[in-house]
Structures are given as C-alpha cells and as structure tokens.
Scaffold this motif. Structure first.
Motif, mmCIF file in Angstrom:
data_model
loop_
_atom_site.group_PDB
_atom_site.id
_atom_site.type_symbol
_atom_site.label_atom_id
_atom_site.label_comp_id
_atom_site.label_asym_id
_atom_site.label_seq_id
_atom_site.Cartn_x
_atom_site.Cartn_y
_atom_site.Cartn_z
ATOM 1 N N GLU A 144 3.962 -2.802 -16.900
ATOM 2 C CA GLU A 144 3.967 -3.433 -15.997
ATOM 3 C C GLU A 144 3.620 -4.656 -16.295
ATOM 4 O OE1 GLU A 144 1.780 -2.458 -12.035
ATOM 5 O OE2 GLU A 144 2.151 0.213 -12.775
ATOM 6 N N TYR A 145 3.075 -6.587 -15.773
ATOM 7 C CA TYR A 145 2.147 -7.267 -15.909
ATOM 8 C C TYR A 145 2.103 -8.300 -14.703
ATOM 9 C CZ TYR A 145 2.046 -11.492 -18.445
ATOM 10 O OH TYR A 145 0.759 -12.932 -19.076
ATOM 11 N N ARG A 146 0.608 -8.727 -14.161
ATOM 12 C CA ARG A 146 0.464 -9.265 -13.501
ATOM 13 C C ARG A 146 0.855 -9.266 -11.604
ATOM 14 N NH1 ARG A 146 1.107 -15.312 -16.026
ATOM 15 N NH2 ARG A 146 3.415 -15.132 -15.197
ATOM 16 N N ASP A 147 0.932 -7.788 -12.139
ATOM 17 C CA ASP A 147 1.142 -7.811 -10.492
ATOM 18 C C ASP A 147 0.860 -7.464 -9.093
ATOM 19 O OD1 ASP A 147 4.341 -7.189 -10.891
ATOM 20 O OD2 ASP A 147 3.800 -4.954 -12.151
ATOM 21 N N THR A 148 0.787 -6.983 -8.065
ATOM 22 C CA THR A 148 -0.564 -8.130 -7.183
ATOM 23 C C THR A 148 -0.371 -6.842 -6.263
ATOM 24 O OG1 THR A 148 0.918 -9.638 -6.382
ATOM 25 C CG2 THR A 148 -1.070 -10.461 -7.766
ATOM 26 N N GLY A 149 -1.485 -6.369 -5.456
ATOM 27 C CA GLY A 149 -1.955 -6.476 -3.703
ATOM 28 C C GLY A 149 -1.913 -5.197 -3.928
ATOM 29 N N PRO A 150 -2.165 -4.072 -3.489
ATOM 30 C CA PRO A 150 -3.359 -2.828 -3.231
ATOM 31 C C PRO A 150 -2.031 -1.527 -3.862
ATOM 32 C CG PRO A 150 -2.084 -3.169 -1.289
ATOM 33 C CD PRO A 150 -1.963 -4.131 -0.965
ATOM 34 N N GLY A 151 -0.541 -1.395 -4.250
ATOM 35 C CA GLY A 151 0.207 -0.958 -5.246
ATOM 36 C C GLY A 151 -0.582 -1.406 -5.947
ATOM 37 N N ALA A 152 -0.515 -2.306 -6.456
ATOM 38 C CA ALA A 152 -1.071 -2.220 -8.482
ATOM 39 C C ALA A 152 -2.746 -2.820 -8.600
ATOM 40 C CB ALA A 152 -0.346 -4.470 -8.106
ATOM 41 N N ARG A 153 -3.221 -2.159 -7.873
ATOM 42 C CA ARG A 153 -4.724 -1.663 -7.835
ATOM 43 C C ARG A 153 -4.552 -1.237 -9.724
ATOM 44 N NH1 ARG A 153 -7.532 0.511 -5.334
ATOM 45 N NH2 ARG A 153 -6.581 1.042 -3.539
ATOM 46 N N ILE A 154 -5.086 -1.212 -10.417
ATOM 47 C CA ILE A 154 -5.588 -0.570 -12.042
ATOM 48 C C ILE A 154 -6.719 0.695 -11.765
ATOM 49 C CG2 ILE A 154 -5.389 -0.188 -13.762
ATOM 50 C CD1 ILE A 154 -3.966 -3.271 -14.452
ATOM 51 N N THR A 155 -6.687 1.048 -10.638
ATOM 52 C CA THR A 155 -7.738 2.819 -11.096
ATOM 53 C C THR A 155 -7.575 3.634 -12.072
ATOM 54 O OG1 THR A 155 -6.704 4.021 -9.398
ATOM 55 C CG2 THR A 155 -8.117 1.891 -8.673
ATOM 56 N N VAL A 156 -6.782 3.874 -12.790
ATOM 57 C CA VAL A 156 -6.152 4.826 -13.705
ATOM 58 C C VAL A 156 -5.681 4.210 -15.072
ATOM 59 C CG1 VAL A 156 -5.577 7.241 -14.787
ATOM 60 C CG2 VAL A 156 -6.580 6.934 -11.950
ATOM 61 N N PRO A 157 -6.125 3.166 -15.494
ATOM 62 C CA PRO A 157 -5.744 2.495 -16.960
ATOM 63 C C PRO A 157 -4.101 3.447 -17.262
ATOM 64 C CG PRO A 157 -7.971 1.748 -16.717
ATOM 65 C CD PRO A 157 -7.992 3.301 -16.423
ATOM 66 N N GLU A 158 -4.659 4.502 -17.634
ATOM 67 C CA GLU A 158 -3.818 5.163 -18.267
ATOM 68 C C GLU A 158 -1.701 5.539 -18.045
ATOM 69 O OE1 GLU A 158 -6.907 8.558 -17.678
ATOM 70 O OE2 GLU A 158 -6.528 5.921 -18.051
ATOM 71 N N ASN A 159 -2.845 5.501 -16.752
ATOM 72 C CA ASN A 159 -1.288 5.539 -15.153
ATOM 73 C C ASN A 159 -0.257 4.326 -15.083
ATOM 74 O OD1 ASN A 159 -1.641 8.057 -15.756
ATOM 75 N ND2 ASN A 159 -2.904 8.134 -13.863
ATOM 76 N N ARG A 160 -1.087 3.859 -16.131
ATOM 77 C CA ARG A 160 -0.171 2.134 -15.588
ATOM 78 C C ARG A 160 -0.061 1.236 -17.120
ATOM 79 N NH1 ARG A 160 -1.162 0.870 -9.466
ATOM 80 N NH2 ARG A 160 0.855 -0.224 -10.186
ATOM 81 N N PRO A 161 0.828 1.061 -17.558
ATOM 82 C CA PRO A 161 0.672 0.250 -18.543
ATOM 83 C C PRO A 161 1.319 -0.889 -18.830
ATOM 84 C CG PRO A 161 2.302 1.793 -18.652
ATOM 85 C CD PRO A 161 1.593 2.255 -17.805
ATOM 86 N N PRO A 174 0.827 -1.080 -0.202
ATOM 87 C CA PRO A 174 0.003 0.045 -0.037
ATOM 88 C C PRO A 174 0.641 1.347 0.151
ATOM 89 C CG PRO A 174 0.149 -1.027 2.267
ATOM 90 C CD PRO A 174 0.840 -1.680 1.349
ATOM 91 N N GLY A 175 2.222 1.291 0.021
ATOM 92 C CA GLY A 175 3.185 2.145 0.690
ATOM 93 C C GLY A 175 3.097 2.582 -0.878
ATOM 94 N N ILE A 176 2.377 2.510 -2.591
ATOM 95 C CA ILE A 176 2.695 2.663 -3.071
ATOM 96 C C ILE A 176 1.523 3.695 -3.872
ATOM 97 C CG2 ILE A 176 2.618 1.807 -5.969
ATOM 98 C CD1 ILE A 176 5.690 1.998 -4.091
ATOM 99 N N ASP A 177 1.486 4.100 -4.708
ATOM 100 C CA ASP A 177 0.430 5.159 -5.349
ATOM 101 C C ASP A 177 0.032 4.657 -6.495
ATOM 102 O OD1 ASP A 177 -0.886 7.507 -6.248
ATOM 103 O OD2 ASP A 177 -0.044 9.165 -6.157
ATOM 104 N N ALA A 178 -1.594 4.024 -6.234
ATOM 105 C CA ALA A 178 -2.028 3.507 -7.296
ATOM 106 C C ALA A 178 -2.104 3.576 -8.610
ATOM 107 C CB ALA A 178 -2.651 2.029 -6.426
ATOM 108 N N ALA A 179 -3.216 4.808 -7.869
ATOM 109 C CA ALA A 179 -3.510 5.947 -9.074
ATOM 110 C C ALA A 179 -1.820 6.614 -9.745
ATOM 111 C CB ALA A 179 -4.485 6.781 -8.180
ATOM 112 N N ALA A 180 -1.573 6.748 -9.213
ATOM 113 C CA ALA A 180 -0.430 7.338 -10.569
ATOM 114 C C ALA A 180 1.424 6.891 -9.631
ATOM 115 C CB ALA A 180 -0.163 8.978 -10.056
ATOM 116 N N PRO A 181 1.608 5.832 -9.804
ATOM 117 C CA PRO A 181 2.682 5.072 -9.434
ATOM 118 C C PRO A 181 3.794 5.671 -10.303
ATOM 119 C CG PRO A 181 1.536 3.860 -10.892
ATOM 120 C CD PRO A 181 1.054 4.293 -10.622
ATOM 121 N N TYR A 182 3.470 6.449 -11.316
ATOM 122 C CA TYR A 182 4.965 7.099 -12.136
ATOM 123 C C TYR A 182 4.841 8.430 -12.015
ATOM 124 C CZ TYR A 182 5.326 1.896 -13.628
ATOM 125 O OH TYR A 182 4.681 0.780 -14.185
#
Length: 375
Positions: free
Chosen positions: A332-349, A308-316
């Motif tokens: 990314e590919y098949r990551d898990t955990g609260p910091g890997a949730r894809i809430t803003v798809p354009e921010n998580r290629p 959860p320490g990673i900003d899932a909405a804007a990780p970059y």
C-alpha cells in the motif's frame, strides 16, 4: 455513501436500475434529454445515420439493427466494430472471441444504469447437456479479443445464494476479460462472488486492462484474476450478508498474477465502501490456482480511501496456508480512511517513495494510454 435501499427485494434484479450507491460513486447526472424514447441512440447516430459503416445499433424495442447484444456481436465479424446500445435490460450471455478485435461498446444514454447486460448462471448451475458451468462458464459477458473498449454499460450477474440453497458452486461472474488493451470507462459491475474476472487468455499472456470511474460490488473475491489491471478513480463496494454469522464476509481482491509478470493489480485514487459491519471484510487474499502453483499474486493499493468495512488490523489473509500472503506481492501507499489505519505494521506492507514511482498507470500499461481516449 448512502446504502442500497433495504426495501428492495433480495435480488440483484431489483437493484440493477436503482443503485443509489452506484449513482453516487459515479457522480451520475440525469440522462441527457436527447437520449429519450424518440432518440434511443442519443448522439451516436442511428441505423439511418451511422457513425461509421462499422457501427451497429442494438435496441430491445426493435429500433436498431439487432434486438440483442449477442446477435450484434455475431454480425460484427472481424476487427473495428462499434456497438451502440439503446437503454434496456439485455438478459443474455455474450462472448467476444479473439477474432473480434478493437471492438467498442457504447451505452447510448451515457448513463450506465440505463444499459444492463445481465444473466444468472453460477459455477454450480446445471448445464442443459449435463455437468455444471464452472466459474468461467458462469460469466454473463466474456471478452477474449484484444482492444476492447466499453463505456456507460452495466455488466451484471444476478444469481443469488438465497435463491439456490442446494448449489455449492456459488461463483457467479458478471464479466470475464482476457484480452490485452481492454478498457472500461464509467461502467458498473454487479454481482456477489467473483463479480469481475480480470484475467488473460493464457498463462504466458500479460493482458493489460484499465478501469476508470467504474463501480464494482460483491462479497467474495469479487475482483480477481491474473491480468495487469489498473483501477483508477473506481468505487469498490462490499455487500452485506445474512447467511454468515461472523467475519470475514469476504475479500475485495484476489489476484493470481503469474510469477513472471512484474505487475498485477494497481488500485489508485479510488475508494472502498461497505454495507457490512465495520471490519467484516479483508482487502485481499492471494489466489494461487492449482493450474499455476508458481503464481505470485501482486496488488498495490495507493492513494485510496478505505472505509471502516475493511479490517485495518489484518487486511490480508490466506486463501491457502501453503501460499501465505506475506510471500506474495501486496503493498500500500498513502492510503487514507479508517480501514487504512496502521495498527499492526507487519500486516500492512508499505511502498517506499522510490518504489511508488514505479506503481503508476504509465508504468503498468506501457505504451498504451487508454485514459486519453475520448468518445
């Protein structure tokens, strides 16, 4: 994962031999009984019974060939030397130049908490002859030679911002690795800003590096550089900060991959945990150095747990707006955990399944197979 003991003094020095987070990350068992005081070099021989003629023994208590790592490196001229390090804290800076190829360093107790190479220079630390050390000069350990291998060793820089409020150059490197075929197994890398500098000897040199079952901690850009580096089954730990009032506290990765290099950093089957509040860290930002404005930073994080320490909405985020992260090679590919949730798809290629077949240790490291090495 348990947090580091908050009762420790505000210093890396107090943490070096007491990191509960690192112990859990590496699933460390108690040190073997034979690695005690009577046999400081464990199962790896002794000056009276060398593993090979090119094995040197280092012990701060004087039971080896040398009492410092630096002196042992100086004595190990040429290629193919092994250094066996007895338990102890080696407070020194060490450099392995390009001529000392195919070197191996072994922590004799087979527990990285027992063998610590540490110093406390930062980029802004004044040098005795004038000027400051700079980021590269701050490194506790520098490895330029090809074919370097380390096992069961802690590489640390315990410089702290709080101890030096007048210094603005706060980069403090634990280790800078530049050689090709550099492998680290069951090692720890401790610091704050710029902990692990995974780089190459020259812009046109695509150095391959491999980190397996390692623990790396820090806050700002604490894994950075232009190497082709694979991090497998590693634990990255983001630290809390009391000097900042708001997010972000820092960034885990800051690759600076050369544009001509098809592969940068690959993180696979690893985990990212945090001491900081939720979402106070970015996963990465691209570093495009002024010395190489054609760099196209590359990072793939796959099959990895992001806490959860990673900003899932804007990780970059950007290091410079002139080089937006969207124009770099982040995926990314098949990551898990609260910091890997894809809430803003354009921010998580994300990689496709076909692309993921090329994001493997075998593809990244070519004909080099360091995971097959045994000690």
């Amino acid at each position: 994962m348990p947090s580091h003991d908050t009762r420790l003094p505000l210093s890396r020095r107090g943490f070096l031999l007491a990191s509960t987070g690192a112990a859990a990350a590496l699933a460390l068992a108690p040190a073997p009984a034979h690695a005690g005081a009577r046999r400081p070099f464990g199962r790896f021989g002794s000056p009276a019974a060398r593993l090979t003629p090119q094995t040197l023994y280092v012990d701060p208590k004087g039971r080896g060939d040398h009492t410092t790592v630096k002196d042992a490196v100086t004595a190990a001229t040429g290629s193919g030397w092994t250094l066996v390090l007895a338990p102890g804290t080696y407070r020194e800076t060490v450099a392995v130049d390009v001529t000392r190829t195919e070197a191996t360093w072994i922590g004799a107790s087979e527990d990285p908490r027992d063998v610590v190479i540490v110093y406390d220079n930062a980029a802004g630390t004044p040098k005795p002859g004038g000027g400051t050390y700079g980021t590269t000069g701050s490194a506790t350990t520098t490895v330029q030679a090809d074919g370097f291998t380390a096992r069961w060793i802690t590489f640390a820089n315990d410089w702290l911002r709080a101890d030096h409020p007048g210094i603005t150059g706060t980069q403090a490197v634990a280790i800078k690795v530049q050689g090709d075929r550099s492998a680290f197994h069951h090692c720890r890398f401790l610091g704050h800003q710029d902990t692990l500098y995974a780089d190459s000897i020259a812009l046109t040199s695509f150095a391959r590096q491999y980190f397996r079952r390692c623990y790396i901690e820090g806050d700002v850009d604490f894994v950075f550089g232009r190497a082709t580096a694979v991090y497998e089954n590693c634990h990255f730990r983001t630290l809390n900060r009391t000097d900042l009032a708001a997010a972000p506290y820092g960034f885990v990765f800051a690759p600076s991959t050369a544009g001509a290099n098809p592969r940068g950093y690959l993180v696979t089957r690893s985990r990212v945990s945090s001491e900081a509040p939720d979402a106070f860290y970015k996963l990465a930002r691209p570093w495009v150095p002024s010395s190489d404005t054609t760099a196209r930073p590359s990072l793939v994080v796959r099959d990895t747990w992001l806490g959860p320490g990673i900003d899932a909405a804007a990780p970059y985020t950007n290091m410079s707006d002139a080089f937006p992260w969207q124009n770099q090679r982040f995926a990314e590919y098949r990551d898990t955990g609260p910091g890997a949730r894809i809430t803003v798809p354009e921010n998580r290629p994300q990689l496709t399944g076909e692309q993921a077949q090329l994001a493997t240790r075998e593809v990244y490291l070519g004909d080099w197979r360091p995971w097959r090495e045994t000690c």
